[in-house]
Scaffold this active site. Structure first.
Site, short mmCIF file in Angstrom:
data_model
loop_
_atom_site.label_atom_id
_atom_site.label_comp_id
_atom_site.label_asym_id
_atom_site.label_seq_id
_atom_site.Cartn_x
_atom_site.Cartn_y
_atom_site.Cartn_z
N ASP A 4 48.02 44.09 40.59
CA ASP A 4 48.04 42.64 40.50
C ASP A 4 46.61 42.12 40.35
O ASP A 4 45.63 42.81 40.63
CB ASP A 4 48.69 42.05 41.75
CG ASP A 4 49.30 40.69 41.52
OD1 ASP A 4 49.03 40.08 40.46
OD2 ASP A 4 50.05 40.22 42.41
N GLU B 141 43.17 40.70 35.75
CA GLU B 141 42.49 40.12 34.58
C GLU B 141 41.00 40.49 34.51
O GLU B 141 40.52 40.68 33.39
CB GLU B 141 42.63 38.59 34.59
CG GLU B 141 44.04 38.08 34.45
CD GLU B 141 44.79 38.03 35.78
OE1 GLU B 141 44.16 38.23 36.84
OE2 GLU B 141 46.01 37.82 35.76
N ASP C 285 52.65 34.74 36.47
CA ASP C 285 53.29 33.92 37.50
C ASP C 285 53.93 32.69 36.86
O ASP C 285 53.42 31.56 36.95
CB ASP C 285 52.26 33.51 38.55
CG ASP C 285 51.72 34.71 39.31
OD1 ASP C 285 52.32 35.80 39.21
OD2 ASP C 285 50.69 34.58 39.99
#
Length: 717
Positions: free
Chosen positions: A448, A451, A517
């Site tokens: 998670d 990026e 998300d």
């Protein structure tokens, strides 16, 4: 230093020697290569190499030396010495080696051919690419500039533009939540794709695109073999920040900080027609950037997740309920904050007192695998920070070697980001993950915030071992997935991980991507269709969503109950089948009707395991996406090129998801060349027609392809 594209000509050397392109400012060039230049600042040093079948790689040095850097991060893998030309390369050289002459440029254009792709260097020094079998120029460079970058003295900002007709269609470029499959008319800032405040993890700027230009009369653009086909694939192999604009007349790329331009172009083979023509583009790309592993069979079914199971007791209770209700679950997920401190990469024993017993029960008694979330940050109080700090394993502040504070609200304090561009840092982080989880038999990881997560932009001065963030920052998820891949392989475990971001070539490490998300809404479901198709066209074939959306869903709300059923129906026809959300996601919390329908879909996906695995083996062998726009399989049917909300799932199933609240029918198009049988009603439809079909909540428009393709997979139940 800014160099206009009309003031240089080109001098080419061999593949093992630098190639330089230059011209005297204002024309007046003469024979003898660099002698025709006013000085080094007027020269473009360039290297052209065949790079797999029907493909070329082009590198253009931005500095004043004929230096081509192989150590710059990029997606392309080193190919065998013969490079698999796929045909005769004219002159039997990797690079055309002719010096130009005459005023203002070359005395004649220079040409190289690799299989079915020809590259021409014009008298003005710009490149064009032609598919030999059709004679069609598929890509033409129109301008190129460079100037000193403000980031560092040895770096340059650069632009490069290619001609694009107004009706060109552009596909790929990663994953985006804007509801467009065709990217024409859109523009993207690469760094914004990393900013959680902008993207919520749902934007992936992956710089591989595929272009197709229909004929001016709106019919298909037919090649010499009589078949419609994608014109080209283009990888802009630039690892740093920049932007791209898919404009009306130009596709324009820009790099913020670089030492060279690097791009890869490929076309279909000379004898390829129909679907094979399109799949050639895909296979050439994955040959050049790496093939996905074969998905483990135990990952082909339902993945259950939520934010979050806060303790061992909570997780065991949910797993037991699934088992007792006989709902098939392949993977169950432990989300973040199961650790004591960010950067410990291990269980907090207060909430997770006996991980071994928990893992044994879930994996051996309930037959599920455990996936654990790991984040890429380390806090100063964590067990990992002292080593990371002393060894310089974190992202640094400038070139001074001081660790860079990386603000993230989930850390709860001062946070630092590890630097996966360093092999030693990758090995260290894996050693911590191995010690924290593998001893319990847990070897599947959710990466998670990959990026890497930042709320309002990369912190100023961020510097990786491979260079400043402006130069290499887009590759974080690529190298982060390599950390886990190399570790899993070292332990004889199949590579598989899930990331919230991606970059070109990541598929070779088993790095799956999900859609970020997202919000629990019907329009989000609709946009997810295009987002998933595009990222799979970009080479990331392992893709999934948060079924039901991440935020905003209420299991007691009637509209959400309908949404979750429709999203499950879509999710079952995605490569990976996963529910997640910031809510209680257990299906028995829904209404009785919704529970029954969701379980029915989970069981349906489980019954498709052989079919899904056959599709995944094709992913491994050729890169063929599991979900494909209709035009991919039916390029000669002109109507398919404009359809963005239907797709093939594998080679035998066509899907038309329902994404409108209370809709009980759906208008769709049946591609020509096949007959189509409704999966649930068995009603048969002819191809080449548009029909409105029933779509009651307990089923959805899903059709078997019953005729017309050698690509058919008969393993359908």
């Amino acid at each position: 230093m800014t160099t206009g594209t009309s003031i240089f000509h080109l001098v080419l050397f061999s593949a093992t020697v630098a190639c330089c392109f230059g011209a005297k400012r204002g024309g007046g060039g003469h024979g003898g290569g660099e002698e025709g230049c006013a000085g080094p600042e007027d020269i473009w040093y360039t290297k052209i190499e065949p790079w797999g079948e029907d493909s070329f790689r082009v590198r253009i040095a931005l500095g004043n030396a004929a230096t081509f850097r192989d150590d710059i991060p990029g997606a392309l893998i080193k190919l065998p010495a013969d490079r698999g030309h796929g045909g005769v390369v004219e002159n039997n050289d990797d690079v055309a080696c002719v010096c130009g002459g005459g005023k203002g440029g070359w005395s004649a254009p220079q040409t190289q051919v690799n299989g079915n792709l020809k590259i021409d260097v014009s008298s003005s020094g710009l490149f064009s690419f032609t598919r030999v079998s059709s004679g069609k120029t598929v890509l033409k460079e129109t301008s190129r500039t460079r100037q000193q970058s403000s980031v560092a003295a040895d770096l340059f900002s650069a632009t490069q533009a290619f001609q694009s007709s107004g009706n060109e269609m552009i596909f790929g470029f990663g994953e985006h939540a804007n509801g467009h499959l065709n990217q024409k008319g859109l523009a993207y800032d690469f760094e914004q794709c990393l900013e959680y405040g902008h993207s919520h993890g749902g934007e992936v700027c992956l710089p591989f695109i595929q272009g197709y230009t229909p004929a001016s009369d709106g019919s298909n653009s037919i090649d010499a073999a009589g078949s419609a086909c994608l014109d080209y694939g283009l990888l802009w192999n630039m690892p740093g920040y920049g932007n791209v604009s898919f404009g009306a007349n130009s596709t324009a790329w820009a790099a913020s900080a670089a030492v060279q331009l690097d791009f890869f172009v490929t076309v279909a083979g000379a004898n390829s027609t129909g679907m094979q023509c399109n799949s050639d583009i895909t296979s050439h790309y994955v040959d050049a950037t790496g093939h996905s592993p074969v998905l483990p069979e135990w990952a082909a079914g339902y993945w259950h997740s939520k934010n979050r199971y806060a303790s061992q007791a909570d997780l065991l209770a949910a797993a037991k309920e699934f088992h007792d209700r006989k709902i098939p679950v392949d993977i169950i997920v432990i989300d973040y904050h199961h650790w004591k401190i960010m950067g410990d990469w291990s269980f907090d024993t207060h909430a997770w007192p006996d991980p071994q017993s928990m893992a044994d029960t879930i994996q051996n008694t309930y037959g599920m695998r455990i996936m654990v979330s790991v984040w890429p940050f380390s806090m100063t109080a964590s067990s990992s920070f002292p080593t990371m700090n002393v060894s310089g394993y974190g992202v640094q502040s400038g070139t001074e070697g001081a660790p860079l504070y990386w603000p993230d609200p989930n850390c709860g304090g001062q946070c630092y980001l590890y630097d996966p561009t360093q092999p030693a840092a990758r090995q260290y982080v894996w050693s911590q993950i191995q010690a924290g989880y593998l001893k319990y038999g847990i070897h599947v990881f959710w990466l998670d915030a990959s990026e890497p997560e930042n709320i309002h932009g990369t912190p100023a001065g961020a510097h990786y071992k491979q260079g400043p963030a402006e130069q290499v920052g887009m590759t974080f998820p690529f190298f982060h997935s390599q950390t886990i891949h190399d570790g899993q392989v070292s332990q004889s475990q199949p590579p598989l991980m899930l990331l919230r971001s991606g970059w070109a070539g990541q598929q070779r490490y088993g790095g799956a991507v999900w859609s970020g998300d997202t919000h629990s809404a019907f329009d989000t479901l609709e946009h997810s269709i295009r987002a998933g198709l595009n990222i799979q066209l970009s080479g990331i074939a392992w893709w999934t969503t948060d079924i039901g959306g991440y935020s905003g869903g209420n299991p007691k709300d009637p509209q959400f109950n309908e949404l979750i059923v429709r999203w499950f129906q879509f999710g079952a026809t995605c490569p990976l089948f996963r529910q997640h959300g910031a809510r209680s996601t257990e299906p028995w919390l829904l209404s009785n009707q919704s529970y029954d329908l969701v379980v029915k879909v989970i069981e349906l996906r489980a019954s498709w395991q052989s079919y899904v695995m056959d599709a995944m083996k094709q992913v491994n062998e050729t890169g063929l996406p599991v979900q494909r726009p209709l035009w991919y399989d039916f390029p000669d049917d002109a109507k398919t090129w404009s359809i963005e909300d239907q797709y093939m799932f594998g080679s035998s199933l066509m899907v038309a998801p329902v994404y409108t609240y209370q809709a009980r029918n759906r208008t769709l198009y049946f591609p020509a060349g096949s007959k189509w049988q409704h999966y649930f009603s068995n009603e048969t439809y002819d191809g080449g027609v548009e029909k409105t079909v029933g779509a009651p909540l307990d089923s959805f428009p899903l059709f078997k392809r019953v005729t017309g393709s050698a690509w058919e997979n008969p393993v359908i139940v």
